[in-house]
Scaffold this active site. Sequence first.
Site, PDB file in Angstrom:
ATOM      1  N   ASP A  54     -24.489  36.897   9.789  1.00  0.00           N
ATOM      2  CA  ASP A  54     -25.937  36.459  10.136  1.00  0.00           C
ATOM      3  C   ASP A  54     -26.817  36.711   9.163  1.00  0.00           C
ATOM      4  OD1 ASP A  54     -24.799  34.947  12.213  1.00  0.00           O
ATOM      5  OD2 ASP A  54     -25.340  36.687  13.703  1.00  0.00           O
ATOM      6  N   PRO A  55     -27.939  35.933   8.825  1.00  0.00           N
ATOM      7  CA  PRO A  55     -29.091  36.330   7.905  1.00  0.00           C
ATOM      8  C   PRO A  55     -29.313  37.724   8.103  1.00  0.00           C
ATOM      9  CG  PRO A  55     -29.269  33.959   8.667  1.00  0.00           C
ATOM     10  CD  PRO A  55     -28.015  34.512   9.601  1.00  0.00           C
TER      11      PRO A  55
END
Length: 278
Positions: free
Chosen positions: A56-57
């Site tokens: 995930d970012p």
Amino acid sequence: MEPFSHSIEDYPEGIILPIDKPYRWTSADVIRKVKFAAIRHFGKKNLKVGHAGTLDPLATGILLVCIGPATKRAEELQRSAKQYVAGVTFGATTPSYDLEKEIDAEFPLDGVSREALEAVLPTFVGEQEQVAPLFSAKSVDGVRAYELARKMYREHLRTGADFNHEQSELLSRQQINIYGLELIDYREDLPESTQPCGETKQNKSNRIHVADISGYDLPTAMIRVDCSKGTYIRALARDLGEALGSAAFLSSLRRTGNGGFTIEDAVTLEKAMTLFGE
């Protein structure tokens, strides 16, 4: 790690490059940057570059970048066990169960303590079914869950209506295995910053929102997680909060092991660019 030669033929099995993914970069952002550098370095326009497991970012840590023939091993590497260090903050929820969305509800903390968490962690070890977060790539009647979640979130922002977390039941349960959980640290308040110390202006993306939770006084645990492919650590945080009669979300995440590589094997994105002569 030595710089790469200019001939991809010198790497008959391809290259597996463990990169410490920067905070607020998507996995696709990293692949684009590496692919551009690798194509220019090796002089191969059709060079294949991919990764073995999305991060995930707002997560950092090992992203295995596969170059050339190594892309054939991506699926095998994705199936391997993973290790994470997760920051789990109790007493509130966000629609995404991490800091990409703002806190939308607060919950009692009466049952939340170091002792209660230590008691409940063993019950999450082993094979089990897990429901993915709505903000995920899971499919709901042919539609990506995050598309449904974004529509709900826009309605929440427009009308002020509660975000319906119970919609997660629309997602099918999947079998996962948590091999081990270890409580590394527990504190009664939030750390001074949930932003990794490695974040700089260079690696900060304005496309990726980070909620400001500095005004909240919430207990936070650091937990080491050893788990199978397909385990959502955001969902684990949610479930831990519910198990303590409260709520929780993921306030930080770092992948420290994947495919036989440890975080000590990983190089920064800046270092990776120097291997291609950038």
